[in-house]
Design an enzyme around this catalytic site. Structure first.
Site, short mmCIF file in Angstrom:
data_model
loop_
_atom_site.label_atom_id
_atom_site.label_comp_id
_atom_site.label_asym_id
_atom_site.label_seq_id
_atom_site.Cartn_x
_atom_site.Cartn_y
_atom_site.Cartn_z
N VAL A 103 0.83 -1.20 0.00
CA VAL A 103 0.00 0.00 0.00
C VAL A 103 0.87 1.26 0.00
O VAL A 103 0.36 2.36 0.00
CB VAL A 103 -0.98 0.00 1.19
CG1 VAL A 103 -1.94 -1.18 1.08
CG2 VAL A 103 -0.26 -0.04 2.55
N HIS A 119 -3.88 -4.18 -3.25
CA HIS A 119 -4.44 -3.99 -1.90
C HIS A 119 -4.64 -2.51 -1.56
O HIS A 119 -4.67 -2.15 -0.39
CB HIS A 119 -3.55 -4.70 -0.86
CG HIS A 119 -3.57 -6.20 -0.99
ND1 HIS A 119 -2.62 -7.03 -0.45
CD2 HIS A 119 -4.46 -7.02 -1.63
CE1 HIS A 119 -2.92 -8.29 -0.74
NE2 HIS A 119 -4.02 -8.31 -1.46
N CYS A 127 -14.33 7.81 1.50
CA CYS A 127 -15.44 7.85 2.46
C CYS A 127 -16.02 6.45 2.66
O CYS A 127 -16.33 5.76 1.69
CB CYS A 127 -16.52 8.81 1.96
SG CYS A 127 -17.97 8.78 3.02
N CYS A 158 -20.55 13.96 2.13
CA CYS A 158 -21.72 13.39 2.81
C CYS A 158 -21.59 13.38 4.33
O CYS A 158 -22.52 12.97 5.02
CB CYS A 158 -21.98 11.97 2.29
SG CYS A 158 -20.87 10.74 2.98
N GLY A 195 9.68 -10.82 -2.43
CA GLY A 195 9.35 -10.37 -1.08
C GLY A 195 7.92 -10.60 -0.66
O GLY A 195 7.33 -9.75 0.00
P1 OAD Z 1 4.35 -11.02 4.37
O1 OAD Z 1 4.75 -10.30 5.60
O2 OAD Z 1 3.36 -12.12 4.49
O3 OAD Z 1 5.63 -11.63 3.67
C1 OAD Z 1 6.77 -10.87 3.47
C2 OAD Z 1 7.80 -11.73 2.81
O4 OAD Z 1 8.93 -10.92 2.56
C3 OAD Z 1 8.28 -12.90 3.69
O5 OAD Z 1 8.23 -14.10 2.90
C4 OAD Z 1 9.71 -12.54 4.03
O6 OAD Z 1 10.55 -13.67 4.11
C5 OAD Z 1 10.09 -11.66 2.86
N1 OAD Z 1 11.16 -10.69 3.14
C6 OAD Z 1 11.51 -10.12 4.32
N2 OAD Z 1 12.54 -9.26 4.15
C7 OAD Z 1 12.83 -9.28 2.82
C8 OAD Z 1 13.79 -8.62 2.01
N3 OAD Z 1 14.66 -7.75 2.51
N4 OAD Z 1 13.80 -8.90 0.68
C9 OAD Z 1 12.92 -9.79 0.14
N5 OAD Z 1 12.00 -10.44 0.88
C10 OAD Z 1 11.95 -10.20 2.18
O7 OAD Z 1 3.88 -9.90 3.32
P2 OAD Z 1 3.04 -10.08 1.97
O8 OAD Z 1 3.33 -11.37 1.33
O9 OAD Z 1 3.20 -8.83 1.20
O10 OAD Z 1 -2.67 -7.50 2.97
O11 OAD Z 1 1.58 -10.13 2.59
C11 OAD Z 1 0.48 -10.16 1.74
C12 OAD Z 1 -0.65 -9.35 2.34
O12 OAD Z 1 -0.91 -9.76 3.68
C13 OAD Z 1 -0.37 -7.87 2.48
O13 OAD Z 1 -0.57 -7.15 1.29
C14 OAD Z 1 -1.35 -7.45 3.52
C15 OAD Z 1 -1.17 -8.59 4.50
O14 OAD Z 1 -2.25 -8.83 5.33
C16 OAD Z 1 -3.46 -6.45 3.06
O15 OAD Z 1 -3.12 -5.41 3.60
C17 OAD Z 1 -4.79 -6.67 2.44
#
Ligand code: OAD
Length: 254
Positions: A103, A119, A127, A158, A195
């Protein structure tokens, strides 16, 4: 960087590259991920109480204050070498699509265009009642760690409460972005998954779509994920180190 010449050649000849990112790509910019042990947001805060429409209905001030703390972190952060390498890739491949679950706007600030935010965006409040866009006052909010309760501003149209512009658990992804992301996953010939823990659906299914389609798939992550054995190549390490090296090795100096 240790990649087989055969894979390098396939990547180099790709006509359409899709870069799919998650919180890990912004970790080296100081923005916490969600599920990393100890530092992950969902290790320290209750997602049910902060990231659902029901939570906002129950306690809008707590939810708004927590997102103000996160928004301040994003405003203070700078793009890191991974965001910059992804932006540089655009000039080196015939077509690049960047799809993110993040985000924050660090891809854009690094120079990427037309990023598909699955996301939502933390800097685009709207709103909760009439869904028209709202706006933040200029400046960086000064919030304590974890935020503090803050009554959300009211909609100028609103009078409803503004809410953060992010997708919460139980909500649909923005339709246009999701459709464009599926179309890209089904037409790309190289897919870089950077990531992300790849556990949140439907976003994570993009990687499986690309695998099924026969695209070359590369994962960049310092930790194991369920996709380690499904991708064509697993590059283990931080994105800020791996991405510039990968772009240099395959597509030439950045
Ligand atoms: P996560 O926190 O689930 O995963 C982050 C990933 O990044 C993990 O697999 C880590 O091992 C990896 N990681 C950490 N440091 C890193 C680095 N320096 N370089 C590369 N990778 C690294 O985050 P997301 O997969 O993005 O949803 O999570 C998905 C969604 O879950 C998010 O968008 C959010 C959350 O709830 C909403 O907000 C709707």
């Amino acid at each position: 960087m240790d990649i087989e010449e055969r894979l390098v050649r396939r990547l180099r000849s790709a006509r359409h590259v899709l870069v799919f990112t998650g919180a890990g790509v912004s970790a080296e910019s100081g923005i916490p991920t969600f599920r990393d042990a100890l530092t992950g947001l969902w290790e320290n805060f209750d997602a049910e109480a902060l990231a659902t429409p029901e939570a906002f209905e129950r306690d809008p001030a707590m939810v708004w204050g927590w997102y103000e703390w996160r928004r301040a972190k994003v405003l203070r952060a700078q793009p890191n070498p991974a965001h910059l390498a992804i932006a540089a890739l655009a000039a080196r491949v015939p077509r690049l699509t960047v799809v993110t679950q993040n985000v924050d706007d660090l891809h854009e600030r690094a120079g990427s265009h037309d990023v598909l935010h699955l996301h939502g965006r933390i800097d685009r409040p709207f709103c909760a009642v009439c869904r028209r866009p709202g706006a933040y006052p200029p400046g960086i909010p000064d919030e304590p760690e974890g935020g503090r309760p803050l009554e959300p501003p009211r909609c100028i149209h609103c009078g409803g409460r503004l809410r953060p512009g992010v997708v919460w658990f139980g909500e649909m992804l923005p339709e246009a972005e999701w459709d464009a992301a599926i179309a890209a996953a089904e037409s790309c010939d190289a897919f870089l998954c950077i990531g992300t823990s790849s556990v949140v659906q439907p976003a994570a299914s993009l990687t499986t779509m690309a695998i099924r389609r026969g695209a070359i798939t590369i994962q960049v992550n310092p930790n194991p994920t369920d996709l380690d054995h499904s991708v064509s190549l697993n590059l283990s390490g931080p994105a800020g180190m791996i991405m510039p090296a990968l772009v240099d090795r395959v597509w030439g100096e950045i």
